[in-house]
Design an enzyme around this catalytic site. Structure first.
Site, PDB file in Angstrom:
ATOM      1  N   SER A  32     -10.142  -0.365   6.438  1.00 31.99           N
ATOM      2  CA  SER A  32      -9.634  -0.187   5.725  1.00 31.99           C
ATOM      3  C   SER A  32      -8.594  -1.470   4.877  1.00 31.99           C
ATOM      4  O   SER A  32      -8.784  -1.754   3.548  1.00 31.99           O
ATOM      5  CB  SER A  32      -8.201   0.502   5.830  1.00 31.99           C
ATOM      6  OG  SER A  32      -9.184   1.475   5.210  1.00 31.99           O
ATOM      7  N   LYS A  40       0.831  -1.365  -0.224  1.00 35.11           N
ATOM      8  CA  LYS A  40       0.222  -0.079  -0.343  1.00 35.11           C
ATOM      9  C   LYS A  40       1.660   1.082   0.258  1.00 35.11           C
ATOM     10  O   LYS A  40       1.872   1.254   0.420  1.00 35.11           O
ATOM     11  CB  LYS A  40      -1.283  -0.009   0.892  1.00 35.11           C
ATOM     12  CG  LYS A  40      -1.976   1.045   1.238  1.00 35.11           C
ATOM     13  CD  LYS A  40      -3.184   1.132   2.207  1.00 35.11           C
ATOM     14  CE  LYS A  40      -4.266   2.366   2.486  1.00 35.11           C
ATOM     15  NZ  LYS A  40      -4.420   1.751   3.742  1.00 35.11           N
ATOM     16  N   SER A  86      -9.744   1.712   2.260  1.00 40.07           N
ATOM     17  CA  SER A  86      -8.539   2.267   1.620  1.00 40.07           C
ATOM     18  C   SER A  86      -7.969   1.915   0.895  1.00 40.07           C
ATOM     19  O   SER A  86      -7.301   1.794  -0.090  1.00 40.07           O
ATOM     20  CB  SER A  86      -8.046   3.475   2.266  1.00 40.07           C
ATOM     21  OG  SER A  86      -7.463   3.129   3.302  1.00 40.07           O
TER      22      SER A  86
END
Ligand code: GLN
Length: 486
Positions: A178, A79, A154
């Site tokens: 997330s 990420k 996310s």
């Protein structure tokens, strides 16, 4: 051998150890898959093909030298709020579009030490604020199960990359859901560890009392192995748990007879799609057949306050954390006026709408006169939520709930309605607020789309939830599920 990208990380590890193929061959297969599907998925903000191949060559050398670990040679997506030395780290924001960190985060260093291969930096909602990966400054990520739908967020790029075969495993981060919610919407497995299990050193901060890095993989065994690779004490994060992290794989493959589970009523109420509720209830029946005791009468009345508590505390911490983006130290800098004008211009140009909304909410909740009424009160209710969970864990080994109220929704459907977007996290926020570990794993389909089941454990009890998740996954017979993306 041409479709090595289909393998789970542990299956690939076995193949690598047995010299059935090399890490370079595995990485080339994944890179070819990225090339083929990325125009439709957009899981990556920055691709690292050259670095990946170099790391794959190093991994092959480690197999030859006998110094390989379970993660050696495994292609990962990371990420893009995980700081990587020499590779730009944007957090999905224009503010950091050209930020090239001079150091590695703890987790990036751990992956390198283990010999993993980094395929790229995964797309995400800007500064991890969102539930659909539509709030990325680098364009939205599509759900590989249906590219007209969102992958969740996310960590949507990480989850979509795993589901689409654009990596074998990924790291995401979870502040209020997330990791778990995108894992659910993309039909893969995600684990939000106990707060303090994984170092936050070098993670672009959102809500520091909530943020936690964790694994996303194709099955439970993979997420356990990844947590073993990244968990443990790091003195550079003052909230890192000094106790050694237990060997998570040790808990797998055990039977679950006599384990005490509860499905709290508040997680099965209005707003949960019937197809989601049905799949989770079927899974609960399976767990009962496997010998678990399942209580469906438990009530956790504090649950409904978690959303309000989270949306006061997380934005408050965000407004404080994001004050560092001033156009002076690093990141975007819009110059040409006075210091104050430059700061204003930089922040106006660098932050997207959702981030600005959070900063305003947080600054308001923290402001003189309102602090007691909002922030302090939220902290008090947070304690009550944690206490209610603690009492439940005196009687139960784990709580089982849906991960998200719905399956993946169409792109654009909730973009103009922030509250509707926030409701996606209604079922993941309570565990976050209490700092508890929680696993999401696929438990079937509704209308052709994956449904996620959440298993919440007590503080430090990742072992118990992995054990239950592994038993359920085996019983469902669906480990390593890839999205049907041609
Ligand atoms: N969707 C939630 C939010 O927007 C949670 C995000 C997260 O866990 N990083 O704040």
């Amino acid at each position: 051998m041409s479709e090595l990208w289909r393998l789970s990380a542990h299956a690939a590890g076995e193949g690598l150890r047995a010299r059935e193929f090399t890490a370079v061959e595995l990485t080339e297969s994944v890179l070819a898959r990225v090339e083929a599907v990325e125009p439709r998925v957009n899981a990556y903000i920055t691709r690292m093909d050259g670095i990946a191949l170099e790391q794959a060559r190093e991994a092959d050398a480690r197999f030859a030298a006998g110094t390989a670990t379970p993660l050696t040679g495994i292609p990962f997506a990371v990420k893009d709020l995980i700081v990587t030395k020499g590779v730009r780290t944007t957090a999905g924001s224009r503010m950091l579009e050209n930020f090239i960190p001079p150091y590695d985060s703890h987790v990036a260093a751990q992956l390198k030490r283990a010999g993993a291969v980094m395929v790229g930096k995964a797309n995400m909602d800007e500064f991890a604020m969102g539930s659909s990966t539509e709030h990325s400054a680098f364009g939205p990520t599509a759900n590989p199960w249906d590219t007209g739908r969102v992958p969740g967020g996310s960590s949507g790029g990480s989850a979509a990359a795993v589901a689409a075969g654009e990596c074998l495993a990924a790291l995401g981060s979870d502040t209020g859901g997330s990791i778990r919610q995108p894992a659910a919407l993309c039909g893969v497995v995600g684990l939000d560890p106990t707060y303090g299990r994984v170092s936050r050193y070098g993670i672009v901060a959102f809500g520091s009392s909530l943020d936690q890095v964790g694994p996303i993989g194709r099955d439970v065994e993979d997420v356990a192995a990844i947590l073993d690779g990244i968990g443990g004490h790091d003195p550079r994060d003052s909230t890192s748990d000094p106790a050694p992290s237990p060997d998570m794989r040790h808990y797998l493959g055990r039977d679950v007879r006599g384990m005490r589970l509860a499905a709290p009523r508040e997680y099965f109420g209005d707003g949960i799609e019937p197809g989601v509720r049905a799949r989770v209830e079927e899974a609960l029946a399976r767990l009962e057949r496997l010998g678990c005791e399942v209580d469906t009468d438990l009530s956790l009345p504090m649950t409904e306050h978690a959303l309000a508590v989270y949306y006061l505390i997380a934005p408050s911490e965000a407004s404080s954390n994001l004050a560092r983006y001033d156009g002076v130290k690093y990141g975007l800098s819009a110059r040409g006026g006075s210091m104050w004008e430059n700061m204003e211009r930089t922040r106006a140009a660098g932050f997207g709408e959702e981030v600005k909304r959070r900063i305003m909410l947080g600054a308001y909740a923290l402001s003189a006169g309102y602090y007691d009424q909002f922030y302090l009160k939220a902290q008090r209710v947070r304690t009550l939520i944690a206490r209610e969970f603690r009492d439940a864990f005196a009687r139960y080994d784990a709580l089982v709930t849906p991960t998200a109220p719905t399956v993946a929704f169409p792109r654009g459907a909730k973009l103009d309605d922030p509250y509707a977007m926030y409701l996606n996290d209604a079922l993941t926020l309570p565990a976050s607020v209490a700092g508890l570990p929680a696993l999401s794993l696929p438990c079937g389909l509704s209308e052709g789309l994956p449904v996620g089941l959440q298993i919440i454990g007590d503080v430090g009890a990742e072992g118990a939830i992995l054990r239950i998740g592994h038993a359920l996954e085996r019983d469902l017979g669906q480990a390593n599920r890839l999205a049907p993306l041609p």
